[in-house]
Design a protein around this motif. Structure first.
Motif, PDB file in Angstrom:
ATOM      1  N   TRP A  28       1.349  -8.671 -15.560  1.00 41.14           N
ATOM      2  CA  TRP A  28       0.959  -8.116 -14.244  1.00 41.14           C
ATOM      3  C   TRP A  28       0.986  -6.594 -14.253  1.00 41.14           C
ATOM      4  O   TRP A  28       0.196  -5.945 -13.557  1.00 41.14           O
ATOM      5  CB  TRP A  28       1.836  -8.703 -13.135  1.00 41.14           C
ATOM      6  CG  TRP A  28       1.349 -10.074 -12.725  1.00 41.14           C
ATOM      7  CD1 TRP A  28       1.587 -11.247 -13.388  1.00 41.14           C
ATOM      8  CD2 TRP A  28       0.497 -10.392 -11.614  1.00 41.14           C
ATOM      9  NE1 TRP A  28       0.939 -12.289 -12.749  1.00 41.14           N
ATOM     10  CE2 TRP A  28       0.269 -11.789 -11.648  1.00 41.14           C
ATOM     11  CE3 TRP A  28      -0.080  -9.653 -10.584  1.00 41.14           C
ATOM     12  CZ2 TRP A  28      -0.522 -12.462 -10.702  1.00 41.14           C
ATOM     13  CZ3 TRP A  28      -0.873 -10.313  -9.637  1.00 41.14           C
ATOM     14  CH2 TRP A  28      -1.085 -11.702  -9.705  1.00 41.14           C
ATOM     15  N   ASP A  76      -4.220 -14.292 -14.759  1.00 44.06           N
ATOM     16  CA  ASP A  76      -3.866 -14.609 -13.365  1.00 44.06           C
ATOM     17  C   ASP A  76      -3.908 -13.333 -12.513  1.00 44.06           C
ATOM     18  O   ASP A  76      -4.425 -13.336 -11.389  1.00 44.06           O
ATOM     19  CB  ASP A  76      -2.455 -15.212 -13.285  1.00 44.06           C
ATOM     20  CG  ASP A  76      -2.410 -16.642 -13.819  1.00 44.06           C
ATOM     21  OD1 ASP A  76      -3.460 -17.314 -13.817  1.00 44.06           O
ATOM     22  OD2 ASP A  76      -1.321 -17.079 -14.244  1.00 44.06           O
ATOM     23  N   ALA A  77      -3.370 -12.247 -13.071  1.00 40.48           N
ATOM     24  CA  ALA A  77      -3.364 -10.968 -12.343  1.00 40.48           C
ATOM     25  C   ALA A  77      -4.800 -10.499 -12.099  1.00 40.48           C
ATOM     26  O   ALA A  77      -5.138 -10.032 -11.006  1.00 40.48           O
ATOM     27  CB  ALA A  77      -2.571  -9.925 -13.133  1.00 40.48           C
ATOM     28  N   SER A 118      -6.564 -11.888  -9.196  1.00 38.16           N
ATOM     29  CA  SER A 118      -6.229 -11.333  -7.869  1.00 38.16           C
ATOM     30  C   SER A 118      -7.109 -10.136  -7.512  1.00 38.16           C
ATOM     31  O   SER A 118      -7.126  -9.711  -6.360  1.00 38.16           O
ATOM     32  CB  SER A 118      -4.742 -10.947  -7.813  1.00 38.16           C
ATOM     33  OG  SER A 118      -4.504  -9.792  -8.592  1.00 38.16           O
ATOM     34  N   LYS A 139     -10.458 -10.047  -8.740  1.00 37.36           N
ATOM     35  CA  LYS A 139     -11.749 -10.436  -9.333  1.00 37.36           C
ATOM     36  C   LYS A 139     -12.962  -9.876  -8.601  1.00 37.36           C
ATOM     37  O   LYS A 139     -13.994  -9.618  -9.214  1.00 37.36           O
ATOM     38  CB  LYS A 139     -11.851 -11.957  -9.460  1.00 37.36           C
ATOM     39  CG  LYS A 139     -11.965 -12.677  -8.147  1.00 37.36           C
ATOM     40  CD  LYS A 139     -12.226 -14.139  -8.363  1.00 37.36           C
ATOM     41  CE  LYS A 139     -12.248 -14.806  -7.006  1.00 37.36           C
ATOM     42  NZ  LYS A 139     -12.044 -16.214  -7.031  1.00 37.36           N
TER      43      LYS A 139
END
Ligand code: 5RP
Length: 218
Positions: free
Chosen positions: A12, A37-38, A41, A43
């Motif tokens: 992150w 995943d980060a 957030s 995108k």
């Protein structure tokens, strides 16, 4: 903090290097999965990604991030990837996840390599982690004999075929003090696609997940 929490902290923390509107180079592995995943957030703020493996491509697409063909992108601002070992010179062993060749290609078109690791990956001398070498299948035995001459104990990673249709030899018991020389020697063997030593193209920024949180070294 668990090892995975340290990987997450590093993944992150890499988000601060992602520029609006950019295409981001994305590596492979459990630490990179946190970075993906980060990335999910933010995108809507990025153009997309160039990926180093089928696994990362699937994860990026599942989050709605567009994945570009490496051939269509001349230059990336950043490439974010993990490592199996990293030394104080920021040379790395990579390829524990068998994605080393595509990782090296995407790293080669990036201005900045951002290495994200948990603190267990830092070493003084590379080589305790078995060094992965991607090899064309018909050259496996020849290359293994040559790796023995270089001082290592190669072990065929059974049951693993890379995204490029090749096999992996993991070389044990290497004490790699001259990483650039070793990278050149192994890459020069006929049948070797690439060695998982990232010495010529080392990391520019290292983000280490520690029990106290992410430590950034520029
Ligand atoms: C995959 C790699 C990975 O970056 C390396 O194995 C580290 O993986 P992880 O983040 O799961 O510890 O080189 O080929």
């Amino acid at each position: 903090m668990t090892q995975d929490e340290m990987k997450k902290a590093a993944g992150w923390a890499a988000l601060k290097y992602v520029e609006k509107g950019s295409i981001v180079g994305v590596g492979t592995g459990s630490t990179v999965n946190h970075f993906i995943d980060a990335l999910g957030s933010v995108k809507d703020d990025i153009k997309g990604a160039v990926s180093s493996s089928i696994a990362s491509t699937e994860k990026l697409k599942a989050l709605g991030i567009e994945v570009y063909d490496c051939n269509d992108v001349a230059l990336l601002d950043i490439y974010v990837d993990g490592a199996d070992e990293i030394n104080p010179q920021r040379e790395m062993i990579k390829g524990g996840g068998a994605a080393l060749t595509r990782e090296k290609i995407v790293a080669a078109i990036a201005k900045k390599f951002i290495c994200i690791v948990d603190s267990s990956k830092a070493v003084d001398v590379l080589g305790k982690f078995p060094l992965p070498v991607e090899v064309i299948p018909m050259a496996r035995s020849f290359v293994a004999r040559e790796l023995v001459k270089l001082g290592g104990d190669p072990v065929y990673r059974e049951g693993v075929i890379t995204d490029n249709g090749n096999v992996i030899l993991d070389v044990h018991n290497m004490h790699i003090s001259q990483a650039k020389d070793m990278e050149d020697k192994i890459n020069g063997l006929p049948g070797v696609v690439t060695v998982g030593l990232f010495a010529h193209r080392g990391a520019d920024v290292v983000i280490t997940g520690t029990p106290e949180g992410a430590r950034v070294e520029e």
